[in-house]
Enzyme design. Sequence first.
Site, PDB file in Angstrom:
ATOM      1  CG  HIS A  43      -1.729   1.180   1.439  1.00 31.31           C
ATOM      2  ND1 HIS A  43      -3.028   1.279   0.993  1.00 31.31           N
ATOM      3  CD2 HIS A  43      -1.460   2.358   2.043  1.00 31.31           C
ATOM      4  CE1 HIS A  43      -3.511   2.462   1.323  1.00 31.31           C
ATOM      5  NE2 HIS A  43      -2.578   3.140   1.960  1.00 31.31           N
ATOM      6  CD  GLU A  44       2.584   3.601   3.755  1.00 33.86           C
ATOM      7  OE1 GLU A  44       3.052   4.646   3.284  1.00 33.86           O
ATOM      8  OE2 GLU A  44       1.570   3.590   4.491  1.00 33.86           O
TER       9      GLU A  44
ATOM     10  CD  GLU B 200      -4.972   6.219   2.327  1.00 36.69           C
ATOM     11  OE1 GLU B 200      -4.641   5.054   2.080  1.00 36.69           O
ATOM     12  OE2 GLU B 200      -4.277   6.987   3.012  1.00 36.69           O
TER      13      GLU B 200
ATOM     14  CG  HIS C  16       0.347   6.123  -0.463  1.00 37.50           C
ATOM     15  ND1 HIS C  16      -0.796   6.665  -0.999  1.00 37.50           N
ATOM     16  CD2 HIS C  16      -0.043   5.529   0.705  1.00 37.50           C
ATOM     17  CE1 HIS C  16      -1.821   6.407  -0.206  1.00 37.50           C
ATOM     18  NE2 HIS C  16      -1.401   5.706   0.833  1.00 37.50           N
TER      19      HIS C  16
END
Lengths: 267, 161
Positions: free
Chosen positions: A131-132, A179, A135
């Site tokens: 997930h990071e 997100e 980003h």
Amino acid sequence: MMRTSIIRDLVILLVIFGFIWGIISLFPVFPEKVELVSIEREQELGETYLEAILKNSDFEEVTSEEMTNAVEAIGLRLENALEGSEYDYRYLVVDDKMINAFTLPGGNIIVTTGLIEFCGSPEELAGVMAHEMGHVEMRHVVSRLVKELGIAILTSGDQFVMGEVTRIITSTGFDRKQEQSADLFACELLEDAGIEPRTLATFFRKLRDDQDNELLEKFEIVSTHPNFTHRIREVLEYVPDENFEEIPMEIEWEEVKGQLPEGRVSK
Amino acid sequence: MEYHPLPQPDEIPVREREDAMGAYFMMFATAALGLPLPIINMIAAIIYYFVNKSKGRFVQFHTLQSLYSQIPVTLLNIGLVVWVITNLVKEYDFTEVFWGYLVMTAVANLIYLIFSVVGAVKARKGLFYYFLFFGKLSYAQVYRVRVGDGEQQRENKPPKM
């Protein structure tokens, strides 16, 4: 007449400058302001910020090799599945009982010992890290900084800016869309890396059930919008390819957790 | 409305040309100080004007033009400094309107710079150079024939008994 001529000139000036102001305000010349920060520059900045954060905050780098190796191994697994990334990822474990993971510019991903403690398996941590990475790859980190600080200030590398950068990175979240796209990115990446993407849903469920935990306060995934039910559903809706085969992580997770610094084994 | 006749280049002494040129170059000297505090440029320009205005209409015209053209640029710069500080302190976003203002201010400074250099070069050659708006404004103010102009008799008189 002189007077009319002067007034006419004044009007011309006002129109010209008003036009410049208006046109840029209405039709932004830098809609993708983040594009102005090259990836090389972002990596340089990440380096500087990483040093500054380690120096000026309470975070202390964890020295336990077992733990850093585990995080590194998860990171590498994900990186190998990541095609054509321009980033040099770096993973860091810091000793903090807060459950948190955050990303500095240039692909520097920081996870806390609190998060490792919270994750039930290396796959869950992989989910957070994927997930990071989403980003990072979608440049959310740097665009959030650009949005909050402006490009000039951000790229100045000025040490007085560091405090502000630290605050933004460690406390504020991304917007809903970012997100969502990071979740989707994580699912795809996990699948490519041979990790069951729906592990992320398991992790989210844990977060949802534990939302009042004060250790979660600063966690970026939680802080923006705790509408987990929706996000869990979205992750569950992600169906991996039918040929998908899970490759287990060869990490003794309990042993890794056993490396948590004394007194930090939270309950 | 009547105006005084303009002097021709060969009628303007070198001394006056240099003072006129100085009006434009003055801002370079104060530029370093003026970056964080644009008002300093302004104060310097005002002082320069009052020191030099008695040196003849040619000098007065150029200093006044330099001063006038500096006012809006200074205001824009002050606005920018205030805006940036406010945004940083209150954690406001840097909006598109801000970027528009920034670009406009940058353009204004650039134009001001270019025109000032041209103005200085022309002044050194003993020529007039009219900026849009500010040129006419300064000309009107300096060269307009006012009631009483030319009537001032310079006469020495003995003390009153």
